[in-house]
Design an enzyme around this catalytic site. Sequence first.
Site, short mmCIF file in Angstrom:
data_model
loop_
_atom_site.label_atom_id
_atom_site.label_comp_id
_atom_site.label_asym_id
_atom_site.label_seq_id
_atom_site.Cartn_x
_atom_site.Cartn_y
_atom_site.Cartn_z
N HIS A 130 -20.30 -14.87 1.64
CA HIS A 130 -20.96 -15.84 0.77
C HIS A 130 -20.73 -17.28 1.22
CE1 HIS A 130 -23.26 -14.04 -2.47
NE2 HIS A 130 -22.53 -12.98 -2.22
N ARG B 66 -30.90 -15.99 -8.56
CA ARG B 66 -29.65 -15.21 -8.67
C ARG B 66 -28.99 -15.54 -10.01
NH1 ARG B 66 -29.30 -17.08 -3.07
NH2 ARG B 66 -29.48 -15.30 -1.65
N ARG C 23 -33.68 -12.13 -10.81
CA ARG C 23 -32.91 -10.91 -10.59
C ARG C 23 -31.88 -10.75 -11.70
NH1 ARG C 23 -29.53 -10.38 -5.14
NH2 ARG C 23 -28.18 -11.89 -6.19
N GLU D 222 -31.87 -2.27 -1.18
CA GLU D 222 -30.68 -2.75 -0.47
C GLU D 222 -29.67 -1.63 -0.21
OE1 GLU D 222 -28.94 -5.82 -2.88
OE2 GLU D 222 -29.50 -4.82 -4.73
N ASN E 93 -29.03 -8.39 3.25
CA ASN E 93 -27.57 -8.56 3.38
C ASN E 93 -26.84 -7.26 3.06
OD1 ASN E 93 -28.50 -11.15 3.67
ND2 ASN E 93 -27.67 -11.89 1.73
N ASP E 94 -27.10 -6.71 1.89
CA ASP E 94 -26.43 -5.46 1.51
C ASP E 94 -27.01 -4.27 2.26
OD1 ASP E 94 -24.36 -6.19 -0.15
OD2 ASP E 94 -25.60 -6.25 -1.95
N ARG F 8 -19.28 -7.11 4.96
CA ARG F 8 -19.77 -8.36 5.56
C ARG F 8 -18.84 -9.53 5.32
NH1 ARG F 8 -23.59 -11.03 1.59
NH2 ARG F 8 -23.72 -9.72 -0.24
N CYS G 157 -35.82 -10.97 0.78
CA CYS G 157 -35.14 -12.11 0.15
C CYS G 157 -33.72 -12.29 0.68
CB CYS G 157 -35.12 -11.96 -1.37
SG CYS G 157 -34.19 -10.54 -1.95
#
Length: 582
Positions: free
Chosen positions: A200, A307, A344, A442, A465-466, A476, A513
Amino acid sequence: MASFTLHGIPVSRGISIGRAHLLTPAVLDVQHYLVPEERIEAEVKRLQDAIAEVHKELQHLWTELPKDAPTELGAFIDVHVLILSDPMISEAPLDIIRSRHYNAEWALVTQIDELSAQFDEIEDSYLRERKADIQQVAERVLKVLLGTAQLKHPIQESLGEEFKPQMIVVAHDISPADMLAFRDGSFSGFVTDVGGQNSHTAIVARSLDIPAAVGMSQASRLIEQDDWVIIDGDAGVVICNPSQLVLEQYRARQALQVKARKKLQKLKKTPAITKDGTAITLLANIELPEDCAGAMEQGAQGVGLFRSEFLFMGRGHHMPSEDEQFEQYKKAVVAMKGRPVVIRTLDIGADKPLDHVEHNALNPALGLRAIRYCLSEPQIFLTQLRAILRASAFGKVRILIPMLAHAFEIDQSLAMIEQAKAQLRDMRVKFDPAIEIGAMIEIPAAALALPMFVKRMDFLSIGTNDLIQYTLAIDRVDYEVAHLYTPLHPAVLQLIAMTISAGKKAGIDVAVCGEMAGDAKLTRLLLGMGLREFSMHPSQLLQVKQEILNSDLEAVTAQTRKIMRSMEPDAIAEALEALQAM
Protein backbone atom coordinates in the site's frame (compact mmCIF):
# COMPACT_ATOMS: atom_id res chain seq x y z
CA MET A 1 28.96 12.70 6.62
CA ALA A 2 29.93 9.95 4.16
CA SER A 3 27.68 9.29 1.19
CA PHE A 4 26.14 5.84 0.70
CA THR A 5 23.65 4.20 -1.64
CA LEU A 6 20.79 1.80 -0.87
CA HIS A 7 19.11 -0.46 -3.42
CA GLY A 8 15.48 -1.51 -3.12
CA ILE A 9 12.35 -1.95 -5.23
CA PRO A 10 11.30 0.88 -7.60
CA VAL A 11 7.59 1.51 -7.07
CA SER A 12 6.88 5.08 -8.15
CA ARG A 13 8.76 6.79 -10.95
CA GLY A 14 10.51 10.11 -10.76
CA ILE A 15 13.26 11.80 -8.78
CA SER A 16 12.93 13.43 -5.39
CA ILE A 17 15.61 15.40 -3.55
CA GLY A 18 15.11 16.53 0.02
CA ARG A 19 15.79 16.20 3.72
CA ALA A 20 15.02 12.92 5.48
CA HIS A 21 12.21 12.84 7.98
CA LEU A 22 12.36 9.69 10.12
CA LEU A 23 8.81 8.71 10.85
CA THR A 24 7.51 7.28 14.10
CA PRO A 25 3.85 6.34 14.73
CA ALA A 26 3.18 9.22 17.12
CA VAL A 27 4.05 11.80 14.47
CA LEU A 28 1.17 10.53 12.36
CA ASP A 29 -1.37 11.56 14.97
CA VAL A 30 -0.89 15.27 14.33
CA GLN A 31 -0.82 17.61 11.37
CA HIS A 32 2.59 18.17 9.84
CA TYR A 33 3.52 21.02 7.56
CA LEU A 34 6.45 23.34 7.06
CA VAL A 35 6.31 26.93 8.28
CA PRO A 36 7.82 29.67 6.07
CA GLU A 37 10.59 31.81 7.54
CA GLU A 38 8.39 34.86 8.11
CA ARG A 39 5.92 32.84 10.21
CA ILE A 40 8.46 31.02 12.43
CA GLU A 41 8.22 33.31 15.45
CA ALA A 42 4.41 33.35 15.26
CA GLU A 43 4.47 29.55 15.37
CA VAL A 44 6.92 29.62 18.31
CA LYS A 45 4.52 31.93 20.15
CA ARG A 46 1.61 29.58 19.41
CA LEU A 47 3.42 26.77 21.21
CA GLN A 48 4.50 29.06 24.08
CA ASP A 49 0.89 30.20 24.52
CA ALA A 50 -0.34 26.60 24.56
CA ILE A 51 2.21 25.66 27.25
CA ALA A 52 1.15 28.70 29.31
CA GLU A 53 -2.50 27.66 28.94
CA VAL A 54 -1.74 24.15 30.23
CA HIS A 55 0.13 25.72 33.18
CA LYS A 56 -3.09 27.57 34.03
CA GLU A 57 -5.14 24.37 33.67
CA LEU A 58 -2.85 22.47 36.06
CA GLN A 59 -2.90 25.35 38.55
CA HIS A 60 -6.71 25.38 38.41
CA LEU A 61 -6.79 21.62 39.00
CA TRP A 62 -4.58 22.06 42.05
CA THR A 63 -6.71 24.82 43.59
CA GLU A 64 -9.92 22.84 42.97
CA LEU A 65 -8.69 19.68 44.72
CA PRO A 66 -11.08 18.63 47.51
CA LYS A 67 -9.64 18.78 51.04
CA ASP A 68 -10.04 15.05 51.47
CA ALA A 69 -8.34 14.21 48.14
CA PRO A 70 -5.48 11.69 48.35
CA THR A 71 -2.07 13.35 48.59
CA GLU A 72 -1.01 11.37 45.50
CA LEU A 73 -3.32 13.50 43.36
CA GLY A 74 -1.55 16.69 44.35
CA ALA A 75 1.82 15.04 43.80
CA PHE A 76 0.66 13.87 40.38
CA ILE A 77 -0.20 17.45 39.38
CA ASP A 78 3.13 18.69 40.77
CA VAL A 79 5.01 16.18 38.60
CA HIS A 80 3.15 17.38 35.52
CA VAL A 81 3.93 21.02 36.33
CA LEU A 82 7.62 20.14 36.71
CA ILE A 83 7.61 18.26 33.40
CA LEU A 84 5.91 21.17 31.65
CA SER A 85 8.54 23.59 33.05
CA ASP A 86 11.48 21.42 32.02
CA PRO A 87 13.49 22.96 29.14
CA MET A 88 13.24 19.60 27.31
CA ILE A 89 9.52 20.34 26.92
CA SER A 90 9.28 24.11 27.15
CA GLU A 91 12.36 25.04 25.07
CA ALA A 92 13.53 22.12 22.86
CA PRO A 93 10.38 22.05 20.66
CA LEU A 94 10.82 25.79 20.06
CA ASP A 95 14.32 25.08 18.72
CA ILE A 96 12.85 22.42 16.41
CA ILE A 97 10.37 24.96 15.01
CA ARG A 98 13.20 27.43 14.37
CA SER A 99 15.70 24.96 12.91
CA ARG A 100 13.46 22.52 11.00
CA HIS A 101 10.49 24.82 10.27
CA TYR A 102 8.06 22.23 11.72
CA ASN A 103 4.64 23.42 12.85
CA ALA A 104 4.11 23.53 16.63
CA GLU A 105 2.23 20.20 16.98
CA TRP A 106 4.78 18.33 14.90
CA ALA A 107 7.74 19.88 16.75
CA LEU A 108 6.26 18.90 20.11
CA VAL A 109 5.55 15.30 19.10
CA THR A 110 9.01 14.95 17.54
CA GLN A 111 10.61 16.03 20.82
CA ILE A 112 8.36 13.75 22.87
CA ASP A 113 9.31 10.82 20.63
CA GLU A 114 13.00 11.48 21.23
CA LEU A 115 12.47 11.73 24.99
CA SER A 116 10.36 8.56 25.03
CA ALA A 117 13.12 6.65 23.26
CA GLN A 118 15.60 7.82 25.92
CA PHE A 119 13.26 6.72 28.74
CA ASP A 120 12.89 3.27 27.16
CA GLU A 121 16.63 2.72 27.71
CA ILE A 122 16.53 3.54 31.43
CA GLU A 123 17.04 0.41 33.56
CA ASP A 124 15.20 1.72 36.63
CA SER A 125 11.56 0.64 36.14
CA TYR A 126 10.13 3.57 38.17
CA LEU A 127 11.95 6.19 36.10
CA ARG A 128 11.14 4.30 32.89
CA GLU A 129 7.43 4.52 33.70
CA ARG A 130 7.64 8.34 33.89
CA LYS A 131 7.50 8.28 30.10
CA ALA A 132 3.71 8.04 30.45
CA ASP A 133 3.65 11.28 32.44
CA ILE A 134 5.60 13.09 29.73
CA GLN A 135 3.21 11.82 27.08
CA GLN A 136 0.17 12.89 29.12
CA VAL A 137 1.56 16.40 29.53
CA ALA A 138 2.24 16.56 25.79
CA GLU A 139 -1.33 15.47 25.07
CA ARG A 140 -2.63 18.38 27.14
CA VAL A 141 -0.54 20.82 25.13
CA LEU A 142 -1.59 19.21 21.86
CA LYS A 143 -5.27 19.59 22.75
CA VAL A 144 -4.76 23.31 23.24
CA LEU A 145 -2.80 23.58 20.00
CA LEU A 146 -5.44 21.71 18.04
CA GLY A 147 -8.03 24.09 19.39
CA THR A 148 -6.07 27.05 17.99
CA ALA A 149 -5.71 25.61 14.50
CA GLN A 150 -8.25 27.45 12.32
CA LEU A 151 -7.79 25.26 9.23
CA LYS A 152 -6.49 21.80 8.59
CA HIS A 153 -3.18 23.26 7.42
CA PRO A 154 -3.33 27.01 8.08
CA ILE A 155 0.25 27.73 7.08
CA GLN A 156 0.49 25.23 4.25
CA GLU A 157 -2.61 26.52 2.51
CA SER A 158 -1.22 30.05 2.38
CA LEU A 159 2.05 29.10 0.69
CA GLY A 160 2.82 30.16 -2.84
CA GLU A 161 4.56 28.18 -5.58
CA GLU A 162 7.91 29.56 -4.51
CA PHE A 163 7.76 27.63 -1.20
CA LYS A 164 7.73 23.95 -2.00
CA PRO A 165 8.52 21.58 0.87
CA GLN A 166 11.10 18.95 -0.05
CA MET A 167 10.93 16.40 2.73
CA ILE A 168 11.31 12.66 2.33
CA VAL A 169 9.61 10.20 4.67
CA VAL A 170 11.88 7.41 5.88
CA ALA A 171 10.15 4.66 7.86
CA HIS A 172 10.21 0.95 8.58
CA ASP A 173 6.69 0.72 7.17
CA ILE A 174 3.63 2.91 6.69
CA SER A 175 0.07 1.59 7.04
CA PRO A 176 -2.68 2.47 4.52
CA ALA A 177 -4.55 4.53 7.12
CA ASP A 178 -1.39 6.45 8.01
CA MET A 179 -0.71 7.18 4.35
CA LEU A 180 -3.77 9.44 4.36
CA ALA A 181 -1.75 11.84 6.50
CA PHE A 182 0.45 12.64 3.50
CA ARG A 183 -2.28 13.64 1.06
CA ASP A 184 -1.65 17.33 1.70
CA GLY A 185 1.62 17.29 -0.24
CA SER A 186 3.96 18.06 2.66
CA PHE A 187 6.34 15.35 1.50
CA SER A 188 8.11 14.71 -1.79
CA GLY A 189 9.15 11.07 -1.45
CA PHE A 190 8.90 7.84 0.54
CA VAL A 191 11.53 5.31 1.60
CA THR A 192 10.57 2.20 3.60
CA ASP A 193 12.48 -0.81 4.90
CA VAL A 194 9.74 -3.23 3.89
CA GLY A 195 7.09 -3.48 1.17
CA GLY A 196 6.90 -4.60 -2.42
CA GLN A 197 5.83 -3.35 -5.83
CA ASN A 198 2.19 -3.44 -4.79
CA SER A 199 2.31 -2.81 -1.07
CA HIS A 200 0.00 0.00 0.00
CA THR A 201 2.94 2.36 0.49
CA ALA A 202 3.82 1.78 -3.15
CA ILE A 203 0.26 2.16 -4.38
CA VAL A 204 -0.32 5.41 -2.50
CA ALA A 205 3.05 6.81 -3.58
CA ARG A 206 2.11 6.14 -7.22
CA SER A 207 -1.36 7.57 -6.70
CA LEU A 208 0.12 10.75 -5.22
CA ASP A 209 2.64 10.79 -8.08
CA ILE A 210 5.50 10.90 -5.59
CA PRO A 211 8.82 9.05 -6.10
CA ALA A 212 9.32 6.13 -3.73
CA ALA A 213 11.55 3.15 -3.09
CA VAL A 214 10.58 0.28 -0.78
CA GLY A 215 12.16 -2.94 0.46
CA MET A 216 15.24 -0.99 1.57
CA SER A 217 15.77 -3.26 4.62
CA GLN A 218 17.90 -0.99 6.88
CA ALA A 219 17.03 2.47 5.55
CA SER A 220 15.32 3.69 8.74
CA ARG A 221 18.42 2.72 10.76
CA LEU A 222 21.10 3.98 8.41
CA ILE A 223 19.52 7.29 7.36
CA GLU A 224 19.51 9.98 10.03
CA GLN A 225 17.09 12.83 10.64
CA ASP A 226 17.63 15.74 8.20
CA ASP A 227 20.16 13.86 6.02
CA TRP A 228 20.09 14.92 2.39
CA VAL A 229 18.46 12.14 0.36
CA ILE A 230 17.92 11.48 -3.35
CA ILE A 231 15.26 8.97 -4.43
CA ASP A 232 15.67 7.63 -7.94
CA GLY A 233 12.21 6.11 -8.27
CA ASP A 234 12.96 4.70 -11.72
CA ALA A 235 15.86 2.56 -10.45
CA GLY A 236 14.73 1.95 -6.85
CA VAL A 237 17.90 3.61 -5.58
CA VAL A 238 18.32 5.92 -2.59
CA ILE A 239 21.45 8.06 -2.27
CA CYS A 240 22.12 9.47 1.18
CA ASN A 241 24.33 12.56 1.66
CA PRO A 242 25.23 12.82 -2.05
CA SER A 243 28.21 14.80 -3.33
CA GLN A 244 27.57 18.18 -4.94
CA LEU A 245 28.26 16.72 -8.39
CA VAL A 246 25.71 13.91 -7.94
CA LEU A 247 23.20 16.38 -6.52
CA GLU A 248 23.52 18.63 -9.59
CA GLN A 249 23.15 15.66 -11.98
CA TYR A 250 19.93 14.56 -10.33
CA ARG A 251 18.56 18.10 -10.19
CA ALA A 252 19.05 18.34 -13.96
CA ARG A 253 17.20 15.03 -14.49
CA GLN A 254 14.45 16.21 -12.15
CA ALA A 255 13.99 19.43 -14.15
CA LEU A 256 13.55 17.43 -17.38
CA GLN A 257 10.88 15.27 -15.74
CA VAL A 258 8.99 18.33 -14.49
CA LYS A 259 9.02 19.72 -18.03
CA ALA A 260 7.63 16.45 -19.45
CA ARG A 261 4.81 16.41 -16.88
CA LYS A 262 3.81 19.96 -17.75
CA LYS A 263 3.56 18.91 -21.39
CA LEU A 264 1.12 16.14 -20.42
CA GLN A 265 -1.23 18.71 -18.88
CA LYS A 266 -2.22 19.79 -22.40
CA LEU A 267 -4.07 16.46 -22.83
CA LYS A 268 -6.59 17.13 -20.03
CA LYS A 269 -9.50 17.99 -22.33
CA THR A 270 -8.50 15.69 -25.18
CA PRO A 271 -10.89 12.69 -25.56
CA ALA A 272 -9.23 9.29 -25.00
CA ILE A 273 -9.56 7.91 -28.54
CA THR A 274 -7.16 5.53 -30.28
CA LYS A 275 -5.61 6.34 -33.67
CA ASP A 276 -8.27 4.24 -35.41
CA GLY A 277 -11.13 6.05 -33.64
CA THR A 278 -12.05 3.74 -30.73
CA ALA A 279 -13.17 5.62 -27.60
CA ILE A 280 -11.70 4.39 -24.30
CA THR A 281 -13.23 5.17 -20.91
CA LEU A 282 -10.79 6.54 -18.31
CA LEU A 283 -12.04 6.54 -14.72
CA ALA A 284 -10.49 7.53 -11.39
CA ASN A 285 -9.81 5.58 -8.22
CA ILE A 286 -10.48 7.60 -5.05
CA GLU A 287 -10.21 7.07 -1.30
CA LEU A 288 -12.21 10.06 -0.07
CA PRO A 289 -14.80 12.43 -1.61
CA GLU A 290 -12.23 15.22 -1.65
CA ASP A 291 -10.32 13.27 -4.33
CA CYS A 292 -13.11 14.00 -6.83
CA ALA A 293 -11.74 17.48 -7.48
CA GLY A 294 -8.44 16.00 -8.66
CA ALA A 295 -10.29 13.43 -10.77
CA MET A 296 -12.32 16.13 -12.51
CA GLU A 297 -9.22 18.29 -12.95
CA GLN A 298 -7.44 15.47 -14.78
CA GLY A 299 -10.42 14.79 -17.05
CA ALA A 300 -11.74 11.55 -15.51
CA GLN A 301 -15.03 10.35 -17.02
CA GLY A 302 -16.21 9.08 -13.65
CA VAL A 303 -15.08 7.21 -10.55
CA GLY A 304 -14.30 3.57 -11.26
CA LEU A 305 -13.41 2.72 -7.68
CA PHE A 306 -14.36 4.53 -4.47
CA ARG A 307 -12.45 2.63 -1.76
CA SER A 308 -15.04 3.06 0.99
CA GLU A 309 -12.89 1.37 3.67
CA PHE A 310 -10.91 4.58 4.13
CA LEU A 311 -14.02 6.10 5.74
CA PHE A 312 -13.83 3.36 8.37
CA MET A 313 -10.11 3.38 9.15
CA GLY A 314 -8.24 5.22 11.89
CA ARG A 315 -11.40 5.79 13.96
CA GLY A 316 -10.72 3.55 16.97
CA HIS A 317 -13.92 1.77 18.01
CA HIS A 318 -16.22 4.32 16.38
CA MET A 319 -17.82 3.09 13.16
CA PRO A 320 -19.24 5.69 10.75
CA SER A 321 -23.02 5.94 11.02
CA GLU A 322 -25.37 5.49 8.07
CA ASP A 323 -25.93 9.24 7.84
CA GLU A 324 -22.22 9.95 8.00
CA GLN A 325 -21.49 7.46 5.22
CA PHE A 326 -24.40 8.76 3.15
CA GLU A 327 -23.07 12.32 3.36
CA GLN A 328 -19.64 11.20 2.17
CA TYR A 329 -21.00 9.12 -0.72
CA LYS A 330 -23.40 11.89 -1.69
CA LYS A 331 -20.54 14.41 -1.65
CA ALA A 332 -18.61 12.30 -4.15
CA VAL A 333 -21.66 11.71 -6.36
CA VAL A 334 -22.54 15.41 -6.48
CA ALA A 335 -18.90 16.38 -7.08
CA MET A 336 -18.74 14.15 -10.17
CA LYS A 337 -21.64 16.08 -11.77
CA GLY A 338 -23.58 13.22 -13.30
CA ARG A 339 -20.58 11.04 -14.12
CA PRO A 340 -20.79 7.46 -12.78
CA VAL A 341 -19.40 6.65 -9.33
CA VAL A 342 -18.56 3.02 -8.52
CA ILE A 343 -18.56 2.52 -4.74
CA ARG A 344 -16.83 -0.61 -3.53
CA THR A 345 -18.30 -2.02 -0.34
CA LEU A 346 -16.12 -2.34 2.74
CA ASP A 347 -12.88 -4.13 1.83
CA ILE A 348 -11.01 -4.63 5.08
CA GLY A 349 -8.72 -7.33 6.37
CA ALA A 350 -5.19 -8.39 5.37
CA ASP A 351 -3.15 -5.14 5.21
CA LYS A 352 -6.20 -2.88 5.79
CA PRO A 353 -7.55 -3.83 9.23
CA LEU A 354 -10.12 -1.88 11.22
CA ASP A 355 -8.98 -0.70 14.65
CA HIS A 356 -11.72 -2.50 16.59
CA VAL A 357 -11.45 -5.85 14.78
CA GLU A 358 -9.19 -8.46 16.36
CA HIS A 359 -6.42 -9.58 14.01
CA ASN A 360 -5.72 -13.14 15.08
CA ALA A 361 -5.88 -14.91 11.73
CA LEU A 362 -2.73 -16.87 10.88
CA ASN A 363 -2.89 -15.46 7.34
CA PRO A 364 -5.16 -12.38 7.16
CA ALA A 365 -4.96 -12.25 3.35
CA LEU A 366 -6.72 -15.61 3.26
CA GLY A 367 -9.00 -14.98 6.21
CA LEU A 368 -12.12 -13.00 7.11
CA ARG A 369 -11.77 -10.03 4.80
CA ALA A 370 -13.81 -7.98 2.30
CA ILE A 371 -17.20 -9.58 1.49
CA ARG A 372 -16.50 -12.43 3.91
CA TYR A 373 -16.32 -9.94 6.75
CA CYS A 374 -19.39 -8.04 5.53
CA LEU A 375 -21.54 -11.17 5.32
CA SER A 376 -20.42 -12.13 8.84
CA GLU A 377 -21.46 -8.64 10.09
CA PRO A 378 -24.83 -8.14 8.35
CA GLN A 379 -25.79 -5.00 10.28
CA ILE A 380 -22.56 -3.21 9.32
CA PHE A 381 -23.10 -4.33 5.71
CA LEU A 382 -26.76 -3.29 5.61
CA THR A 383 -25.90 0.10 7.09
CA GLN A 384 -23.38 0.71 4.34
CA LEU A 385 -25.71 -0.56 1.60
CA ARG A 386 -28.51 1.77 2.72
CA ALA A 387 -26.08 4.71 2.74
CA ILE A 388 -24.88 3.90 -0.80
CA LEU A 389 -28.45 3.42 -2.06
CA ARG A 390 -29.51 6.75 -0.58
CA ALA A 391 -26.62 8.45 -2.40
CA SER A 392 -27.82 6.91 -5.67
CA ALA A 393 -30.77 9.33 -5.62
CA PHE A 394 -28.29 12.14 -6.39
CA GLY A 395 -26.51 10.72 -9.43
CA LYS A 396 -25.26 7.64 -11.25
CA VAL A 397 -24.03 5.13 -8.64
CA ARG A 398 -22.91 1.53 -9.07
CA ILE A 399 -22.15 -0.92 -6.24
CA LEU A 400 -19.02 -3.08 -6.45
CA ILE A 401 -18.61 -6.18 -4.25
CA PRO A 402 -15.00 -7.23 -3.48
CA MET A 403 -13.43 -10.69 -3.19
CA LEU A 404 -16.36 -12.80 -4.38
CA ALA A 405 -15.54 -16.44 -5.16
CA HIS A 406 -18.68 -18.51 -4.48
CA ALA A 407 -22.18 -18.47 -5.96
CA PHE A 408 -23.69 -18.31 -2.48
CA GLU A 409 -21.61 -15.19 -1.68
CA ILE A 410 -22.99 -13.50 -4.78
CA ASP A 411 -26.54 -14.56 -3.95
CA GLN A 412 -26.28 -13.49 -0.30
CA SER A 413 -24.84 -10.11 -1.32
CA LEU A 414 -27.62 -9.51 -3.82
CA ALA A 415 -30.21 -10.59 -1.25
CA MET A 416 -28.82 -8.11 1.29
CA ILE A 417 -28.95 -5.33 -1.30
CA GLU A 418 -32.62 -6.18 -1.87
CA GLN A 419 -33.17 -6.17 1.90
CA ALA A 420 -31.57 -2.71 2.16
CA LYS A 421 -33.83 -1.49 -0.66
CA ALA A 422 -36.90 -2.86 1.13
CA GLN A 423 -35.88 -1.10 4.35
CA LEU A 424 -35.53 2.22 2.50
CA ARG A 425 -38.91 1.73 0.79
CA ASP A 426 -40.50 1.18 4.21
CA MET A 427 -38.94 4.46 5.35
CA ARG A 428 -40.03 6.16 2.09
CA VAL A 429 -36.44 7.10 1.29
CA LYS A 430 -35.52 7.68 -2.36
CA PHE A 431 -32.86 5.63 -4.18
CA ASP A 432 -32.18 4.32 -7.68
CA PRO A 433 -34.15 1.05 -7.91
CA ALA A 434 -32.21 0.03 -11.03
CA ILE A 435 -28.77 0.55 -9.47
CA GLU A 436 -26.18 -1.71 -11.10
CA ILE A 437 -24.25 -4.28 -9.06
CA GLY A 438 -20.79 -5.47 -10.03
CA ALA A 439 -18.22 -8.00 -8.86
CA MET A 440 -14.51 -7.64 -8.29
CA ILE A 441 -12.59 -10.38 -10.07
CA GLU A 442 -9.54 -10.71 -7.85
CA ILE A 443 -9.48 -14.41 -6.90
CA PRO A 444 -8.36 -16.97 -9.50
CA ALA A 445 -11.45 -19.08 -8.69
CA ALA A 446 -13.65 -16.17 -9.80
CA ALA A 447 -11.76 -15.73 -13.06
CA LEU A 448 -12.10 -19.46 -13.74
CA ALA A 449 -15.85 -19.46 -12.98
CA LEU A 450 -16.92 -16.40 -14.96
CA PRO A 451 -20.25 -17.81 -16.24
CA MET A 452 -21.41 -17.79 -12.62
CA PHE A 453 -20.64 -14.05 -12.44
CA VAL A 454 -21.84 -12.77 -15.81
CA LYS A 455 -25.16 -14.51 -15.21
CA ARG A 456 -25.80 -12.61 -11.97
CA MET A 457 -23.91 -9.31 -12.17
CA ASP A 458 -24.28 -6.12 -14.22
CA PHE A 459 -20.54 -5.43 -14.62
CA LEU A 460 -17.10 -6.73 -13.63
CA SER A 461 -14.00 -4.97 -12.35
CA ILE A 462 -10.64 -6.75 -12.30
CA GLY A 463 -8.64 -6.07 -9.15
CA THR A 464 -5.21 -6.93 -10.52
CA ASN A 465 -3.32 -6.33 -7.24
CA ASP A 466 -4.97 -9.20 -5.38
CA LEU A 467 -5.44 -11.30 -8.51
CA ILE A 468 -1.67 -11.36 -9.01
CA GLN A 469 -1.07 -11.96 -5.30
CA TYR A 470 -3.42 -14.92 -5.09
CA THR A 471 -2.48 -16.40 -8.47
CA LEU A 472 1.25 -16.40 -7.70
CA ALA A 473 0.88 -17.13 -3.94
CA ILE A 474 2.98 -14.07 -3.10
CA ASP A 475 2.32 -11.63 -0.28
CA ARG A 476 2.62 -8.31 -2.10
CA VAL A 477 3.62 -6.57 1.15
CA ASP A 478 6.52 -8.96 1.92
CA TYR A 479 9.70 -7.43 0.48
CA GLU A 480 11.54 -10.78 0.71
CA VAL A 481 9.35 -12.26 -2.03
CA ALA A 482 8.29 -9.02 -3.73
CA HIS A 483 10.65 -9.65 -6.66
CA LEU A 484 8.47 -12.65 -7.60
CA TYR A 485 5.37 -10.47 -7.95
CA THR A 486 4.78 -9.67 -11.62
CA PRO A 487 1.73 -8.74 -13.68
CA LEU A 488 3.38 -10.33 -16.72
CA HIS A 489 3.26 -13.94 -15.50
CA PRO A 490 1.49 -15.95 -18.25
CA ALA A 491 -1.11 -17.24 -15.78
CA VAL A 492 -2.02 -13.71 -14.70
CA LEU A 493 -2.30 -12.51 -18.30
CA GLN A 494 -4.52 -15.47 -19.21
CA LEU A 495 -6.91 -14.80 -16.30
CA ILE A 496 -7.22 -11.12 -17.22
CA ALA A 497 -7.79 -11.89 -20.90
CA MET A 498 -10.40 -14.54 -20.03
CA THR A 499 -12.32 -12.06 -17.87
CA ILE A 500 -12.32 -9.33 -20.53
CA SER A 501 -13.43 -11.82 -23.18
CA ALA A 502 -16.22 -13.29 -21.01
CA GLY A 503 -17.59 -9.82 -20.25
CA LYS A 504 -17.53 -8.85 -23.92
CA LYS A 505 -19.33 -12.07 -24.89
CA ALA A 506 -22.00 -11.48 -22.22
CA GLY A 507 -22.41 -7.82 -23.19
CA ILE A 508 -21.43 -6.41 -19.80
CA ASP A 509 -18.77 -3.82 -18.94
CA VAL A 510 -15.37 -4.96 -17.73
CA ALA A 511 -12.88 -2.55 -16.16
CA VAL A 512 -9.44 -2.95 -14.66
CA CYS A 513 -9.14 -0.97 -11.44
CA GLY A 514 -5.89 -2.41 -10.08
CA GLU A 515 -2.43 -0.96 -10.45
CA MET A 516 -2.03 -2.39 -13.96
CA ALA A 517 -4.62 0.10 -15.23
CA GLY A 518 -2.43 3.05 -14.23
CA ASP A 519 0.83 1.64 -15.54
CA ALA A 520 1.39 3.32 -18.92
CA LYS A 521 3.85 0.57 -19.89
CA LEU A 522 0.94 -1.91 -19.85
CA THR A 523 -1.73 0.26 -21.50
CA ARG A 524 -1.26 -1.13 -24.99
CA LEU A 525 -1.17 -4.70 -23.69
CA LEU A 526 -4.56 -4.24 -21.99
CA LEU A 527 -5.96 -2.52 -25.09
CA GLY A 528 -4.81 -5.49 -27.14
CA MET A 529 -6.65 -7.83 -24.76
CA GLY A 530 -9.84 -5.94 -25.51
CA LEU A 531 -10.03 -3.70 -22.41
CA ARG A 532 -12.00 -0.52 -23.04
CA GLU A 533 -12.39 0.78 -19.46
CA PHE A 534 -9.44 1.74 -17.25
CA SER A 535 -9.68 3.02 -13.66
CA MET A 536 -6.66 4.49 -11.89
CA HIS A 537 -5.53 7.27 -9.59
CA PRO A 538 -6.13 10.71 -11.19
CA SER A 539 -2.38 11.40 -11.29
CA GLN A 540 -1.91 8.49 -13.73
CA LEU A 541 -4.69 9.42 -16.16
CA LEU A 542 -2.75 11.65 -18.54
CA GLN A 543 0.15 9.25 -19.05
CA VAL A 544 -2.26 6.45 -19.86
CA LYS A 545 -4.26 8.76 -22.14
CA GLN A 546 -1.09 9.63 -24.06
CA GLU A 547 -0.50 5.91 -24.71
CA ILE A 548 -4.10 5.47 -25.91
CA LEU A 549 -3.86 8.42 -28.29
CA ASN A 550 -0.72 6.92 -29.84
CA SER A 551 -2.12 3.38 -30.19
CA ASP A 552 -3.45 1.66 -33.29
CA LEU A 553 -5.81 -1.06 -32.05
CA GLU A 554 -5.37 -3.43 -34.97
CA ALA A 555 -1.58 -3.45 -34.67
CA VAL A 556 -1.70 -3.56 -30.85
CA THR A 557 -4.13 -6.50 -30.87
CA ALA A 558 -1.97 -8.54 -33.25
CA GLN A 559 1.16 -8.01 -31.14
CA THR A 560 -0.76 -8.82 -27.94
CA ARG A 561 -1.77 -12.19 -29.38
CA LYS A 562 1.95 -13.03 -29.67
CA ILE A 563 2.45 -12.15 -26.02
CA MET A 564 -0.52 -14.27 -24.96
CA ARG A 565 0.82 -17.30 -26.83
CA SER A 566 4.16 -17.17 -25.02
CA MET A 567 4.99 -18.86 -21.73
CA GLU A 568 8.61 -17.66 -21.51
CA PRO A 569 9.35 -14.51 -19.46
CA ASP A 570 12.11 -13.31 -21.81
CA ALA A 571 9.89 -13.71 -24.87
CA ILE A 572 7.04 -11.86 -23.13
CA ALA A 573 9.37 -9.01 -22.13
CA GLU A 574 10.75 -8.77 -25.66
CA ALA A 575 7.28 -8.77 -27.25
CA LEU A 576 6.08 -6.16 -24.75
CA GLU A 577 9.04 -3.95 -25.66
CA ALA A 578 8.07 -4.26 -29.33
CA LEU A 579 4.49 -3.37 -28.40
CA GLN A 580 5.70 -0.22 -26.65
CA ALA A 581 7.75 0.80 -29.67
CA MET A 582 4.80 0.66 -32.08
